[in-house]
Design a protein around this motif. Structure first.
Motif, mmCIF file in Angstrom:
data_model
loop_
_atom_site.group_PDB
_atom_site.id
_atom_site.type_symbol
_atom_site.label_atom_id
_atom_site.label_comp_id
_atom_site.label_asym_id
_atom_site.label_seq_id
_atom_site.Cartn_x
_atom_site.Cartn_y
_atom_site.Cartn_z
ATOM 1 N N UNK A 123 18.238 -5.575 -5.017
ATOM 2 C CA UNK A 123 18.557 -6.977 -4.411
ATOM 3 C C UNK A 123 17.282 -7.388 -3.672
ATOM 4 N N UNK A 124 16.849 -6.762 -2.763
ATOM 5 C CA UNK A 124 15.800 -7.212 -1.940
ATOM 6 C C UNK A 124 14.331 -7.159 -2.720
ATOM 7 N N UNK A 125 14.147 -6.052 -3.624
ATOM 8 C CA UNK A 125 12.984 -5.994 -4.409
ATOM 9 C C UNK A 125 12.994 -7.419 -5.410
ATOM 10 N N UNK A 126 14.400 -7.510 -5.874
ATOM 11 C CA UNK A 126 14.192 -8.934 -6.625
ATOM 12 C C UNK A 126 13.569 -10.012 -5.999
ATOM 13 N N UNK A 127 13.767 -9.943 -4.757
ATOM 14 C CA UNK A 127 13.222 -11.338 -4.024
ATOM 15 C C UNK A 127 11.535 -11.193 -3.874
ATOM 16 N N UNK A 128 11.264 -9.924 -3.659
ATOM 17 C CA UNK A 128 9.939 -9.785 -3.312
ATOM 18 C C UNK A 128 9.041 -10.081 -4.858
ATOM 19 N N UNK A 129 9.681 -9.694 -5.974
ATOM 20 C CA UNK A 129 9.209 -9.645 -7.296
ATOM 21 C C UNK A 129 9.036 -11.305 -7.672
ATOM 22 N N UNK A 130 10.224 -11.992 -7.366
ATOM 23 C CA UNK A 130 10.166 -13.379 -7.561
ATOM 24 C C UNK A 130 9.347 -14.086 -6.869
ATOM 25 N N UNK A 131 8.855 -13.664 -5.635
ATOM 26 C CA UNK A 131 8.065 -14.500 -4.784
ATOM 27 C C UNK A 131 6.673 -14.429 -5.443
ATOM 28 N N UNK A 189 3.362 -5.605 -16.374
ATOM 29 C CA UNK A 189 3.861 -6.947 -16.885
ATOM 30 C C UNK A 189 3.961 -7.932 -15.712
ATOM 31 N N UNK A 190 3.929 -7.372 -14.721
ATOM 32 C CA UNK A 190 4.081 -8.170 -13.255
ATOM 33 C C UNK A 190 3.088 -9.333 -13.162
ATOM 34 N N UNK A 191 1.843 -9.203 -13.601
ATOM 35 C CA UNK A 191 1.116 -10.646 -13.143
ATOM 36 C C UNK A 191 1.227 -11.663 -14.452
ATOM 37 N N UNK A 192 1.824 -11.161 -15.396
ATOM 38 C CA UNK A 192 2.052 -12.266 -16.554
ATOM 39 C C UNK A 192 3.384 -12.642 -16.396
ATOM 40 N N UNK A 193 4.374 -12.483 -15.634
ATOM 41 C CA UNK A 193 5.495 -13.159 -15.231
ATOM 42 C C UNK A 193 6.567 -12.597 -16.528
ATOM 43 N N UNK A 194 6.581 -11.353 -16.834
ATOM 44 C CA UNK A 194 7.585 -10.698 -17.860
ATOM 45 C C UNK A 194 8.324 -9.682 -17.217
ATOM 46 N N UNK A 195 9.703 -9.537 -17.623
ATOM 47 C CA UNK A 195 10.827 -8.751 -16.979
ATOM 48 C C UNK A 195 10.033 -7.293 -16.513
ATOM 49 N N UNK A 203 23.479 6.922 -12.733
ATOM 50 C CA UNK A 203 21.936 6.472 -13.269
ATOM 51 C C UNK A 203 22.302 5.015 -13.467
ATOM 52 N N UNK A 204 21.151 4.331 -13.445
ATOM 53 C CA UNK A 204 21.076 2.875 -13.593
ATOM 54 C C UNK A 204 19.732 2.199 -13.485
ATOM 55 N N UNK A 205 19.713 0.967 -13.812
ATOM 56 C CA UNK A 205 18.366 0.366 -13.570
ATOM 57 C C UNK A 205 18.736 -1.200 -13.146
ATOM 58 N N UNK A 206 17.885 -1.775 -12.714
ATOM 59 C CA UNK A 206 17.844 -3.122 -12.287
ATOM 60 C C UNK A 206 16.924 -3.960 -13.086
ATOM 61 N N UNK A 207 17.081 -4.904 -13.758
ATOM 62 C CA UNK A 207 16.023 -5.627 -14.664
ATOM 63 C C UNK A 207 15.878 -7.125 -13.818
ATOM 64 N N UNK A 208 14.456 -7.243 -13.662
ATOM 65 C CA UNK A 208 14.365 -8.516 -12.727
ATOM 66 C C UNK A 208 13.803 -9.436 -13.905
ATOM 67 N N UNK A 209 14.570 -10.227 -14.557
ATOM 68 C CA UNK A 209 14.259 -11.152 -15.806
ATOM 69 C C UNK A 209 14.913 -12.690 -15.325
ATOM 70 N N UNK A 210 15.039 -13.245 -16.412
ATOM 71 C CA UNK A 210 15.856 -14.648 -16.238
ATOM 72 C C UNK A 210 17.079 -14.640 -15.324
ATOM 73 N N UNK A 211 17.719 -13.375 -15.585
ATOM 74 C CA UNK A 211 18.572 -13.118 -14.730
ATOM 75 C C UNK A 211 18.582 -11.707 -14.134
ATOM 76 N N UNK A 212 18.688 -11.460 -12.844
ATOM 77 C CA UNK A 212 18.638 -10.007 -12.249
ATOM 78 C C UNK A 212 19.833 -9.419 -12.332
ATOM 79 N N UNK A 213 19.663 -8.163 -13.333
ATOM 80 C CA UNK A 213 21.049 -7.411 -13.485
ATOM 81 C C UNK A 213 20.844 -6.152 -13.053
#
Ligand code: AHM
Ligand code: MG
Length: 325
Positions: A32-40, A113-119, A150-160
């Motif tokens: 959840x914290x990473x999501x905020x950093x990625x989104x900024x 994909x970070x610099x081009x704003x893709x998930x 095991x799991x993953x978080x995806x930082x996309x249109x929704x963060x899941x």
């Protein structure tokens, strides 16, 4: 209005032990914290290259380094974690504790994909730690079937966050207050599909079974499969796997002849194994070509592996091509 169960309440009802729940909660909170950093993004000056390379000689993005530090620090502070290993760290890191769990992770998968704003996303795997000594690399080299979560978080249109612990696969969506809410219980991957994901630019380097399979798909209704196929390739494994979780499909990153000595691009311990556990628990299949990925005995931490995963019947079509040679 629909009310959703939050992750803490969902974990409380899981049959897993309290220490394992603590590990999962720690990863979830950090995601959840990473999501905020990625989104900024550019606002926090976190885009772009870090000017360094990781142990696999890949250029690191600033966010690879930042997110690796966030997860490492959080897991070192979690009483149930005896050791951790990351795509971005050369060696395993014992925490000084004995017993409990080992965590392997890719802190920011798909970082091209970070610099081009893709998930992009975070992938993690939890294994039991040895009960009587501080963990070394050999203790991490367990079959994927030994994973306890095991799991993953995806930082996309929704963060899941998509997780498996004791049973099936469940998806949580992050709300504006930083809570993970259960929005996708009991995720199930459709057994049949007409959608494949592969990087087609490598076509001329593929082995014959991969060529035959993709050729068959591309011939559509007029070919041996008798149906038209769609193709998607996000170049973020988390995004491609998430699409398969939601609507079926097959994901392939096979061996190819660009670097013939490399078994594939993706890493067994913190990409292929956790994704394979999630896919199998959701009713899909996952193989390196013939053997199930979860049955591969790892021999080194940063081991690479070919990956074919997704809709069960489609994976079996590809496995049959591989067996035919
Ligand atoms: P990364 O962990 O360095 O980001 O690399 C893994 C990623 C996967 O997310 C994705 O499936 C693959 O690399 C894409 O590779 P390519 O750029 O060769 O298509
Ligand atoms: Mg990765």
């Amino acid at each position: 209005m629909t009310t959703f169960v939050d992750l803490a309440a969902w974990l409380a009802a899981e049959p897993a032990d309290a220490a394992l729940k603590d590990v999962v909660q720690t990863v979830a909170t950090t995601c959840a914290q990473i999501s905020r950093v990625v989104a900024s993004g550019a606002l926090s000056g976190s885009l772009g290259a870090a000017g360094s390379t990781n142990v696999q000689d890949e250029e690191q993005k600033k966010l690879d380094v930042i997110t690796n530090d966030m997860l490492s620090d959080a897991l070192k502070g979690c009483a149930a974690v005896a050791g951790l290993a990351s795509e971005e760290l050369e060696q395993v890191e014992p925490t000084g504790r004995v017993g409990g769990y080992l965590v392997t992770f890719d802190p920011l998968d798909g970082s091209s994909n970070i610099d081009v704003n893709v998930s992009v996303g975070t992938i993690f795997s939890v294994l039991p730690a040895p009960a009587d000594h501080a963990p070394a690399e050999a203790d991490f080299l367990q079959l994927g079937r030994n994973q306890v979560a095991a799991g993953y978080a995806v930082y996309g249109p929704q963060t899941m966050l998509v997780l498996t612990l004791s049973g099936g696969v469940n998806g949580f969506t992050l709300n504006a207050d930083g809570q993970w809410l259960l929005t996708h219980p009991a995720i199930a991957i459709k057994a049949d599909t007409a959608e494949f994901a592969i990087n087609m630019s490598n076509q001329r380097h593929w082995a014959p079974p991969v060529r035959r399979y993709i050729d068959g798909c591309l011939q559509g209704k007029d070919g041996p499969r008798g149906k038209n196929f769609n193709m998607r390739w996000v170049a973020s494994m988390v995004a491609d796997v998430h699409r398969i979780m939601m609507r079926g499909g097959v994901f392939m990153y096979p061996w190819d002849a660009r670097e013939p000595d490399k078994p594939g691009k993706l890493r067994l311990m913190y990409e292929a194994n956790p994704m394979s556990l999630l896919v199998e628990r959701a009713g899909g299949k996952s193989t390196e070509a013939v053997i199930d990925i979860l049955d591969i005995q790892p021999t080194k931490l940063h081991q690479r592996v070919p990956v074919v995963l997704g809709s069960a019947n489609e994976v079996e079509v590809i496995r049959a091509e591989a067996k035919a040679g």
